[in-house]
Design a protein around this motif. Structure first.
Motif, PDB file in Angstrom:
ATOM      1  N   TYR A  39       0.896  -1.275  -0.029  1.00 11.29           N
ATOM      2  CA  TYR A  39      -0.011  -0.113  -0.034  1.00 11.29           C
ATOM      3  C   TYR A  39       0.853   1.065   0.015  1.00 11.29           C
ATOM      4  N   ALA A  40       1.902   1.087   0.755  1.00 11.65           N
ATOM      5  CA  ALA A  40       2.691   2.411   0.941  1.00 11.65           C
ATOM      6  C   ALA A  40       3.511   2.649  -0.439  1.00 11.65           C
ATOM      7  N   THR A  41       4.012   1.472  -0.984  1.00 13.01           N
ATOM      8  CA  THR A  41       4.605   1.664  -2.384  1.00 13.01           C
ATOM      9  C   THR A  41       4.032   2.150  -3.237  1.00 13.01           C
ATOM     10  N   VAL A  42       2.646   1.774  -3.343  1.00 14.90           N
ATOM     11  CA  VAL A  42       1.726   2.252  -4.330  1.00 14.90           C
ATOM     12  C   VAL A  42       1.360   3.889  -4.218  1.00 14.90           C
ATOM     13  N   GLY A  43       1.101   3.991  -3.089  1.00 14.46           N
ATOM     14  CA  GLY A  43       0.697   5.375  -2.395  1.00 14.46           C
ATOM     15  C   GLY A  43       1.899   6.329  -2.497  1.00 14.46           C
ATOM     16  N   GLY A  44       3.197   5.835  -2.498  1.00 16.60           N
ATOM     17  CA  GLY A  44       4.253   6.807  -2.583  1.00 16.60           C
ATOM     18  C   GLY A  44       4.390   7.177  -4.030  1.00 16.60           C
ATOM     19  N   ALA A  45       4.155   6.142  -5.027  1.00 16.78           N
ATOM     20  CA  ALA A  45       4.279   6.396  -6.313  1.00 16.78           C
ATOM     21  C   ALA A  45       3.272   7.254  -6.564  1.00 16.78           C
ATOM     22  N   PHE A  47       1.771   9.687  -5.161  1.00 16.63           N
ATOM     23  CA  PHE A  47       2.256  10.892  -4.638  1.00 16.63           C
ATOM     24  C   PHE A  47       3.105  11.592  -5.523  1.00 16.63           C
ATOM     25  N   VAL A  48       3.951  10.889  -5.883  1.00 17.42           N
ATOM     26  CA  VAL A  48       5.398  11.327  -6.974  1.00 17.42           C
ATOM     27  C   VAL A  48       4.393  11.624  -8.229  1.00 17.42           C
ATOM     28  N   ASP A  49       3.554  11.033  -8.724  1.00 10.89           N
ATOM     29  CA  ASP A  49       3.021  11.178  -9.728  1.00 10.89           C
ATOM     30  C   ASP A  49       2.136  12.473  -9.681  1.00 10.89           C
ATOM     31  N   ALA A  50       1.603  12.450  -8.500  1.00  7.61           N
ATOM     32  CA  ALA A  50       0.482  13.841  -8.797  1.00  7.61           C
ATOM     33  C   ALA A  50       1.414  15.191  -8.392  1.00  7.61           C
ATOM     34  N   SER A  51       2.566  15.092  -7.921  1.00  3.41           N
ATOM     35  CA  SER A  51       3.391  16.138  -7.652  1.00  3.41           C
ATOM     36  C   SER A  51       4.027  16.485  -8.972  1.00  3.41           C
ATOM     37  N   ALA A  52       4.272  15.272  -9.762  1.00  5.50           N
ATOM     38  CA  ALA A  52       4.810  15.851 -11.140  1.00  5.50           C
ATOM     39  C   ALA A  52       3.520  15.831 -12.101  1.00  5.50           C
ATOM     40  N   TRP A  59      10.466   7.002 -12.454  1.00  6.54           N
ATOM     41  CA  TRP A  59      11.248   6.878 -11.036  1.00  6.54           C
ATOM     42  C   TRP A  59      10.182   7.211 -10.098  1.00  6.54           C
ATOM     43  N   GLN A  60       8.837   7.073 -10.194  1.00  3.85           N
ATOM     44  CA  GLN A  60       7.971   6.968  -9.100  1.00  3.85           C
ATOM     45  C   GLN A  60       7.923   5.612  -8.472  1.00  3.85           C
ATOM     46  N   TRP A  61       8.338   4.812  -9.039  1.00  2.00           N
ATOM     47  CA  TRP A  61       8.369   3.294  -8.629  1.00  2.00           C
ATOM     48  C   TRP A  61       9.635   3.033  -7.672  1.00  2.00           C
ATOM     49  N   LEU A  62      10.632   4.063  -7.888  1.00  2.00           N
ATOM     50  CA  LEU A  62      11.704   3.964  -7.028  1.00  2.00           C
ATOM     51  C   LEU A  62      11.640   4.551  -5.513  1.00  2.00           C
ATOM     52  N   VAL A  63      10.587   5.737  -5.850  1.00  2.00           N
ATOM     53  CA  VAL A  63      10.465   6.458  -4.473  1.00  2.00           C
ATOM     54  C   VAL A  63       9.611   5.867  -3.569  1.00  2.00           C
ATOM     55  N   GLY A  64       8.447   5.126  -4.143  1.00  2.00           N
ATOM     56  CA  GLY A  64       7.668   4.409  -3.166  1.00  2.00           C
ATOM     57  C   GLY A  64       8.163   3.350  -2.617  1.00  2.00           C
ATOM     58  N   PRO A  65       8.836   2.549  -2.961  1.00  2.00           N
ATOM     59  CA  PRO A  65       9.647   1.478  -1.835  1.00  2.00           C
ATOM     60  C   PRO A  65      10.292   2.116  -1.035  1.00  2.00           C
ATOM     61  N   LEU A  66      11.003   3.293  -1.174  1.00  2.00           N
ATOM     62  CA  LEU A  66      11.758   3.674  -0.113  1.00  2.00           C
ATOM     63  C   LEU A  66      11.134   4.430   0.925  1.00  2.00           C
ATOM     64  N   VAL A  67       9.809   4.919   0.548  1.00  2.00           N
ATOM     65  CA  VAL A  67       8.955   5.464   1.655  1.00  2.00           C
ATOM     66  C   VAL A  67       8.435   4.223   2.311  1.00  2.00           C
ATOM     67  N   ALA A  68       7.934   3.475   1.698  1.00  2.00           N
ATOM     68  CA  ALA A  68       7.287   2.278   2.216  1.00  2.00           C
ATOM     69  C   ALA A  68       8.440   1.483   3.344  1.00  2.00           C
ATOM     70  N   THR A  69       9.683   1.232   3.039  1.00  2.00           N
ATOM     71  CA  THR A  69      10.721   0.700   3.599  1.00  2.00           C
ATOM     72  C   THR A  69      10.784   1.447   4.971  1.00  2.00           C
TER      73      THR A  69
END
Length: 426
Positions: A39-45, A47-52, A59-69
């Motif tokens: 859930y946090a991976t998809v949500g973080g991705a 959020f990055v997509d909305a910010s862009a 690279w939104q799928w690189l930020v999502g796992p970092l936030v989830a981790t």
């Protein structure tokens, strides 16, 4: 194997999970942590997509796992932490095994959950209601376009354009007025000429055939010709007026074309700016408008899904909080308190050994110092006796009695007694 993996994900010691209820509890916590990671991976991705501005960067799928981790690491730290009481280590009372839970740790997790509810859950909800939000943004953009058309640069350009059109219309009306007057005079001339023809045929006012000079028919003909001349002069005046208006008309036409191009360009710029106002903030505002305006249609489902995702966010820590004092935590507390008790006993024994060693060392050093001082005194006495013997041999008379030998008082190695003094002098 799968159960031990879930226990490792929950960050607990599998060897200390001895009861079925604890295995079920911490396995469930491991499952919730895995679900929350997704859930946090998809949500973080999202959020990055909305910010862009919804350009879907790879690279939104690189930020999502970092936030989830990061959040999962916090949850595992909370779940794997056991509040052990290190007071009264020799007490067998189970009440002394654990400390009361510190609510500051859980309050921080609740705060983090609220932040992620805004940062992660909101983009997911915006994606869920994308169609409704697009319709709302379309209405808002149309309203903004209407407002911009009324005021701003477009309004100023349009006002000037209307002024130029009014000037052109006024000039056209002036020329048209001359042409209208000329046409009226020609129409009147035609009527007079028809009357003259009728009078020449005997059907007119004079009732006489022919058109003699100075007669009524001749007068009508002259008036008709005069009106034709006036009409010709009016046409010439209208032509001259058009010639004088030509330069102004050309300038106005160029200015009108320029204003029309500026208005079109400004409308394009405004439309692009308005369409660009469809990012995270605008969509969030549209979402809340839909929630408040149609609460039972959209708001209920929005709040329900948001609360469900927040509950998933807090599920692992919530289960940890309500299961405080279970068999796993007591087992971990027993082991930790046992190791601490052994370490405390060993530390205390070490301190005692150090004290005994220090006392023995100080005793040995004191005895060494006493023996050294005694040897020095014996040397002094021997020197004095040799001097006395030498003096007696030379002078033949005895020296006065020697003073008593100074010894260290109260020392077991050299006690000051008269017997020892006489023995040293003998």
């Amino acid at each position: 194997m799968r159960r031990r993996l879930l226990l490792r994900i929950a960050n607990v010691n599998p060897d200390s999970v001895t009861t079925h209820s604890d295995r079920v509890l911490y396995s469930s916590i491991g499952v919730f942590i895995v679900l929350y990671f997704v859930y946090a991976t998809v949500g973080g991705a999202a959020f990055v997509d909305a910010s862009a501005n919804y350009t879907h960067p790879w690279w939104q799928w690189l930020v999502g796992p970092l936030v989830a981790t990061g959040v999962v690491a916090y949850d595992r730290a909370v779940v794997g932490r056991v509040s052990i009481n290190y007071e009264r280590l020799d007490s067998p009372d189970p009440k002394d095994l654990l400390r009361r839970p510190t609510f500051g740790l859980y309050a921080g997790r609740i705060t983090l959950a609220l932040l992620f509810a805004v940062i992660i859950t909101e983009p997911l909800m915006l994606a869920r209601y994308q169609g409704e939000i697009d319709n709302r943004l379309n209405d808002v953009h149309n309203q903004q376009i209407s407002v911009i058309e009324v005021g701003g640069a477009i309004a100023a350009y349009d006002t000037r354009l209307q002024e130029l059109k009014k000037q052109t219309v006024a000039e056209d009306q002036a020329v048209q007025a001359l042409n209208t007057r000329a046409a009226e005079k020609r129409r009147d001339a035609r009527k007079l000429y028809q009357q003259a023809i009728a009078d020449s045929e005997g059907d007119g006012v004079s009732r006489k055939a022919g058109c003699p000079v100075g007669g009524y028919c001749d007068t009508l003909v002259k008036r008709s010709r005069g009106l034709d001349d006036q009409a010709a002069r009016l046409d010439a005046q209208a032509a001259r007026l058009q010639d004088t208006q030509k330069a102004a008309r050309t300038a106005r036409a160029a200015e009108q074309a320029d204003l029309t191009a500026k208005i079109a360009e400004q409308r394009t710029v405004n439309a692009e700016a308005i369409r660009a106002d469809a990012g995270f903030g605008a969509r969030t505002k549209a979402m809340w408008y839909l929630v408040t305006s149609d609460f039972w249609g959209i708001g209920v489902f929005y709040l329900g899904i948001a609360l469900l995702l927040v509950a998933l966010d807090c599920a692992a820590v919530g289960l940890k909080f309500v299961s405080h004092g279970n068999a796993y935590e007591r087992e971990e507390a027993r082991q930790a308190r046992g190791h601490e008790h052994e370490a405390a006993i060993g530390y205390e024994q070490g301190l005692k050994d150090m004290r005994r060693y220090a006392e023995a060392t100080s005793r040995v050093m004191a005895e060494g110092i006493g023996k050294a001082s005694r040897d020095e005194q014996l040397t002094d006495v021997a020197i004095e006796r040799a001097r006395a013997h030498l003096y007696d041999s030379v002078t033949g008379s005895a020296l006065p009695p020697l003073p008593p030998v100074p010894l260290i008082e109260r020392h077991p190695a050299a006690p000051r007694t008269q017997r020892n003094v006489d023995r040293l002098r003998a």
